[in-house]
Motif scaffolding. Structure first.
Motif, PDB file in Angstrom:
ATOM      1  N   SER A 147      31.412 -11.899  30.062  1.00  0.00           N
ATOM      2  CA  SER A 147      30.294 -11.409  29.247  1.00  0.00           C
ATOM      3  C   SER A 147      28.963 -12.020  29.683  1.00  0.00           C
ATOM      4  CB  SER A 147      30.544 -11.719  27.767  1.00  0.00           C
ATOM      5  OG  SER A 147      30.704 -13.110  27.572  1.00  0.00           O
ATOM      6  N   VAL A 148      29.013 -13.260  30.139  1.00  0.00           N
ATOM      7  CA  VAL A 148      27.806 -13.985  30.551  1.00  0.00           C
ATOM      8  C   VAL A 148      27.102 -13.274  31.711  1.00  0.00           C
ATOM      9  CG1 VAL A 148      27.031 -16.143  31.637  1.00  0.00           C
ATOM     10  CG2 VAL A 148      28.683 -16.221  29.752  1.00  0.00           C
ATOM     11  N   ARG A 160      24.770  -0.527  27.774  1.00  0.00           N
ATOM     12  CA  ARG A 160      25.223  -1.209  26.556  1.00  0.00           C
ATOM     13  C   ARG A 160      26.740  -1.224  26.545  1.00  0.00           C
ATOM     14  NH1 ARG A 160      21.832   1.704  21.607  1.00  0.00           N
ATOM     15  NH2 ARG A 160      19.866   0.578  21.874  1.00  0.00           N
ATOM     16  N   ILE A 161      27.299  -2.361  26.161  1.00  0.00           N
ATOM     17  CA  ILE A 161      28.763  -2.424  26.035  1.00  0.00           C
ATOM     18  C   ILE A 161      29.106  -3.408  24.925  1.00  0.00           C
ATOM     19  CG2 ILE A 161      29.133  -4.267  27.750  1.00  0.00           C
ATOM     20  CD1 ILE A 161      31.542  -2.504  28.795  1.00  0.00           C
ATOM     21  N   LEU A 233      27.931  -7.690  21.177  1.00  0.00           N
ATOM     22  CA  LEU A 233      27.154  -6.530  21.615  1.00  0.00           C
ATOM     23  C   LEU A 233      26.285  -6.962  22.786  1.00  0.00           C
ATOM     24  CD1 LEU A 233      28.032  -5.797  18.691  1.00  0.00           C
ATOM     25  CD2 LEU A 233      25.870  -4.598  18.442  1.00  0.00           C
ATOM     26  N   LEU A 234      26.583  -6.445  23.969  1.00  0.00           N
ATOM     27  CA  LEU A 234      25.846  -6.834  25.167  1.00  0.00           C
ATOM     28  C   LEU A 234      24.873  -5.734  25.549  1.00  0.00           C
ATOM     29  CD1 LEU A 234      28.946  -8.081  27.193  1.00  0.00           C
ATOM     30  CD2 LEU A 234      27.404  -9.484  25.855  1.00  0.00           C
ATOM     31  N   ASP A 235      23.579  -6.025  25.422  1.00  0.00           N
ATOM     32  CA  ASP A 235      22.551  -5.085  25.853  1.00  0.00           C
ATOM     33  C   ASP A 235      22.285  -5.365  27.330  1.00  0.00           C
ATOM     34  OD1 ASP A 235      20.243  -3.666  26.475  1.00  0.00           O
ATOM     35  OD2 ASP A 235      19.423  -3.877  24.452  1.00  0.00           O
ATOM     36  N   LEU A 236      23.025  -4.685  28.193  1.00  0.00           N
ATOM     37  CA  LEU A 236      22.985  -4.993  29.627  1.00  0.00           C
ATOM     38  C   LEU A 236      21.604  -4.739  30.218  1.00  0.00           C
ATOM     39  CD1 LEU A 236      26.444  -3.542  30.729  1.00  0.00           C
ATOM     40  CD2 LEU A 236      25.895  -5.862  29.992  1.00  0.00           C
TER      41      LEU A 236
END
Length: 332
Positions: A147-148, A160-161, A233-236
């Motif tokens: 995730s980092v 987004r993922i 919630l990862l806002d790539l």
């Protein structure tokens, strides 16, 4: 090697009876105010073939997700699994059963854990020694930091993922979780709930001793209890754009913060996010505790009974139960 990444995204879409195969495999990159109809969810799915316990957790998670999920006609739920070959084969079988009742379009994508580890290791190698169990430099530990560095690993078209643990039970439509992205303040790259045990009161003990007035490790609402990585919630797009976030990934800056906070953890990405959140809370959107209602009470019996409830309490509706540390999840 963007082509290779894009190939990963369509690695396995055979399990898509509700959706025509989408060659692009990614999500449409229209403006933020016009989100693509693809909703991406990722789970770690390794060594599942060797564990009946993980298989049962997966069953509870998927059946509850499918039961409550409701999407618009043109929307697609894309399920990503980071997996080894044996787990993938089992997962494909299990998913055929779990997705039978799905009323929405979906795609299933398996990512090879070895391929992702190869890409991750150079980015996260330096931080592993601060946030891994044991000596911390094991190559195989890199995947716990996915995730980092997800914004470097996934194709640019993926913006987004949501990454979720397997030991969850959904009580609401997962589509509502994605609406939380729209609440991110400017500068935030990640949405995550607070840790609901005094984990970081414990981990930051030395820093807290040297800084008796600190909020680090203190309970909510005023303290900084750290984060729990069960639902993220990862806002790539924001992660790629944030100079601050990417500076914090640099080995020298990781070492500097770990030294400053006297920090030595063993929970991978969760520790990294909790540590940088002490220094830069503006990078994080605080997800309501009901989106990751952790149930583990281990620390109550291990020295923190007096303050435990200050961390553990979660007012408001529960949308997702998280049966962490093998805790039983209540039946609805």
């Amino acid at each position: 090697n963007a082509n290779r990444n894009d190939a990963d995204l369509t690695l396995d879409t055979r399990l898509t009876p509700h959706h025509e195969h989408d060659e692009e495999g990614g999500e449409d990159t229209s403006s933020v105010s016009d989100p693509s109809p693809h909703f991406h969810v990722l789970m770690m799915f390794t060594k599942i073939d060797k564990s009946r316990s993980l298989q049962e957790k997966f069953r509870v998670a998927m059946l509850s997700m499918v039961k409550h999920a409701d999407f618009l006609e043109d929307e697609v739920l894309v399920l990503h699994f980071v997996s080894d070959q044996a787990s993938q084969e089992l997962g494909q079988q299990m998913l055929q059963e779990f997705l039978l009742e799905a009323t929405f379009q979906y795609e299933v994508v398996f990512h090879d854990v070895a391929d992702l580890t190869l890409k991750l290791f150079p980015i996260v190698e330096a931080m592993q020694k601060h946030f891994s169990a044991g000596s911390g430099a094991y190559y195989s530990d890199s995947i716990f930091f996915l995730s980092v560095a997800m914004h470097h690993i996934m194709p640019q078209s993926l913006t987004r993922i949501v990454q979720v643990d397997l030991d969850l039970k959904y009580r609401t439509n997962i589509r509502h979780l994605f609406q939380q992205f729209d609440r991110f303040p400017p500068g935030a790259v990640l949405g995550v709930s607070r840790e609901m045990q005094p984990v970081y009161r414990h981990t930051f003990w030395q820093y807290r001793k040297e800084n008796p007035q600190t909020k680090v490790g203190e309970p909510p609402p005023d303290g900084l209890p750290g984060f729990n990585s069960g639902v993220m919630l990862l806002d790539l797009r924001a992660m790629r754009a944030s100079a601050l976030y990417n500076q914090l990934l640099e080995p020298a800056n990781v070492a500097k913060l770990a030294d400053q906070y006297r920090f030595r953890g063993h929970l991978g990405d969760q520790d990294f996010f909790s540590m940088i959140g002490m220094e830069h809370p503006e990078l994080f959107y605080s997800l309501a505790c009901g989106w990751n209602r952790q149930l583990c009470t281990w620390w109550r019996e291990h020295g923190y009974g007096d303050v435990f409830q200050l961390y553990y309490r979660c007012d408001g509706p529960v949308y997702i139960y998280h049966g962490n540390c093998n805790t039983a999840i209540p039946d609805d």
